[in-house]
Design an enzyme around this catalytic site. Structure first.
Site, PDB file in Angstrom:
ATOM      1  N   SER A 182       0.793  -1.226   0.000  1.00 57.88           N
ATOM      2  CA  SER A 182       0.000   0.000   0.000  1.00 57.88           C
ATOM      3  C   SER A 182       0.826   1.276   0.000  1.00 57.88           C
ATOM      4  O   SER A 182       0.347   2.314  -0.439  1.00 57.88           O
ATOM      5  CB  SER A 182      -0.968  -0.006   1.182  1.00 57.88           C
ATOM      6  OG  SER A 182      -0.290  -0.286   2.376  1.00 57.88           O
ATOM      7  N   HIS A 210      -5.343  -3.461  -2.362  1.00 58.37           N
ATOM      8  CA  HIS A 210      -5.078  -2.456  -3.394  1.00 58.37           C
ATOM      9  C   HIS A 210      -5.098  -3.041  -4.800  1.00 58.37           C
ATOM     10  O   HIS A 210      -4.913  -2.314  -5.771  1.00 58.37           O
ATOM     11  CB  HIS A 210      -3.733  -1.768  -3.142  1.00 58.37           C
ATOM     12  CG  HIS A 210      -3.820  -0.685  -2.119  1.00 58.37           C
ATOM     13  ND1 HIS A 210      -4.360   0.558  -2.396  1.00 58.37           N
ATOM     14  CD2 HIS A 210      -3.485  -0.659  -0.816  1.00 58.37           C
ATOM     15  CE1 HIS A 210      -4.319   1.306  -1.310  1.00 58.37           C
ATOM     16  NE2 HIS A 210      -3.800   0.592  -0.325  1.00 58.37           N
ATOM     17  N   LYS A 241     -11.996   0.317  -1.328  1.00 55.73           N
ATOM     18  CA  LYS A 241     -11.093   1.114  -2.162  1.00 55.73           C
ATOM     19  C   LYS A 241     -11.687   1.229  -3.566  1.00 55.73           C
ATOM     20  O   LYS A 241     -12.618   2.000  -3.765  1.00 55.73           O
ATOM     21  CB  LYS A 241      -9.697   0.506  -2.105  1.00 55.73           C
ATOM     22  CG  LYS A 241      -9.092   0.737  -0.710  1.00 55.73           C
ATOM     23  CD  LYS A 241      -7.764   0.096  -0.469  1.00 55.73           C
ATOM     24  CE  LYS A 241      -7.240   0.562   0.895  1.00 55.73           C
ATOM     25  NZ  LYS A 241      -6.468  -0.433   1.590  1.00 55.73           N
TER      26      LYS A 241
END
Ligand SMILES: *Cc1c(COP(=O)(O)O)cnc(C)c1O
Length: 393
Positions: A182, A210, A241
């Site tokens: 990340s 991610h 996300k």
């Protein structure tokens, strides 16, 4: 008079102020978008994880509103008592089909998914072999499990192998890596780690927070990206996300997911998502399946922005993803860079110890599919001005 037992905290905070590391929260006054208003100032926003712009996608917004009208605003219970709604099951089935695994369980967040899964799976007799830069939620899960923790240097498959060679064959082992790291934006060495897991009989786990919605066909993650289907026992993904909403999920075998239904503490002891969140996430899967051109656009923007930063002469580390760090050295320098950029109309958060090593402070940039070329060029111009003021380029 009562002495304040928390008085020592003011000293700690003063210490942070002295080091230039004290942060006040930036307040978002508008929607989370490519250009947003933070602290009353309109800025190009390079700090969100909203990779695909789904936080405000009309299909997701409509799905949420409809679910609230149909099912109300809360689930009213934990999953294991009365809080499993049909829409929660529908989301898990959609995600399992999307990930090409037998089953999926959704948690309240990616953090809860990691911490809940690792702590449920392992006991004090077991051992975790973990990349040095793995996410805090994995580390907390390891600590909660009381298993032994062996950390290998970042992405160093040979070092992981050395650790494994010294462990008793009979001991249960979990080999674990982030899919995309990340803070640096580089990718975990899945092929090498999967080979190791098979050679040494480890359970193989990847945290794709991610990578969800970003890597692999239609955003299926790093397992798809590397063609490792069937070789990773446990895949964690986030719905917070690129998916634009909130939540985490674990994809694996039917038995493993059944086991988590019985043993994962966030699943047993914390209320499930409001139905609107589940509906939003189903709509997000629809978008990934039906509008993959959004992911293409994300990668075009990523290539454009990385090339721009590189040609200006910034140290951008080893990123292979839309996360691009701009290295600044010590913490106060990163915070200074971030503050100056903000004054120029660009929000790129400074990141310092303890999130990254003391001498590796940086501002972290994340482009999204919804940034226009003009917005990205504006940001590059600001980086050029501020970077030369600070002697970084
Ligand atoms: C953000 C992140 C998480 C946590 O996900 P949330 O859904 O925000 O709780 C877990 N692992 C990694 C690697 C992350 O970057």
């Amino acid at each position: 008079m009562r002495v304040d037992p928390l008085a020592f905290l003011s000293t700690e905070l003063d210490h942070l102020r002295d080091q230039g590391l004290y942060r006040s929260l930036r307040i978002l006054d508008s929607r989370q978008e490519a250009s947003s208003t933070f602290d009353g100032k309109a800025v190009v926003n390079l700090s969100s994880n909203n990779y695909l712009g789904l936080t405000t996608h009309p299909k997701l917004v409509e799905a949420a509103i409809q679910a609230i009208r149909d099912f109300g605003v809360g689930s009213g219970s934990v999953r294991t008592i009365a809080g499993t709604m049909a829409i929660h099951m529908e989301l898990e089935q959609r995600l399992a089909a999307f990930k090409k695994t037998e089953a999926v369980v959704v948690f309240q967040s990616g953090f809860a998914a990691n911490a809940g899964t690792v702590s449920a799976l392992l006991t004090k007799d077991d051992v975790v072999i973990s990349d040095a830069l793995n996410h805090a939620s994995i580390i907390d899960g390891c600590r909660l499990s009381r298993a032994g923790i062996k950390v290998f240097p970042h992405k160093d498959v040979a070092a992981a192998r050395t650790i494994l060679q010294d462990l008793p064959t009979s001991q249960r082992k979990l080999l674990i890596t982030d899919g995309v790291f990340s803070m640096d934006g580089d990718i975990g060495p899945l092929p090498g780690l999967c080979d190791l897991a098979e050679e040494f009989g480890c359970i193989m786990m990847v945290d794709d927070a991610h990578a969800s919605g970003v890597f692999g066909a239609n955003g299926r993650g790093t397992v798809d990206h590397f063609g490792m289907h069937g070789r990773v026992d446990i895949q964690v993904g986030t719905l917070s996300k690129a998916m634009g909403a909130l939540g985490g999920y674990v994809a694996g075998s039917r038995d493993f997911i059944d086991f988590l239904y019985h043993r994962a503490r966030p699943f047993l002891f914390s209320t499930s998502h409001p139905p609107s969140v589940a509906a939003t996430c189903i709509a997000a899967v629809d978008v990934l399946e039906q509008e993959p051109e959004i992911i293409e656009r994300l990668w075009e923007n990523t290539r454009f922005f990385k090339a721009g930063l590189a040609s200006l002469g910034f140290d951008t580390g080893l990123s292979e993803s839309p996360i691009t760090p701009v290295m600044a050295g010590e913490g106060s320098r990163a915070m200074d860079l971030s503050d100056r950029l903000f004054k120029e109309g660009v929000f790129a958060q400074g990141i310092a110890f303890p999130t990254v090593a003391k001498d590796k402070a940086r501002v972290r940039t994340i482009v999204t599919a919804t940034h226009t070329n003009d917005e990205l060029q504006y940001a590059l111009d600001a980086f050029k001005k501020v970077g030369s003021e600070l002697g970084l380029i």
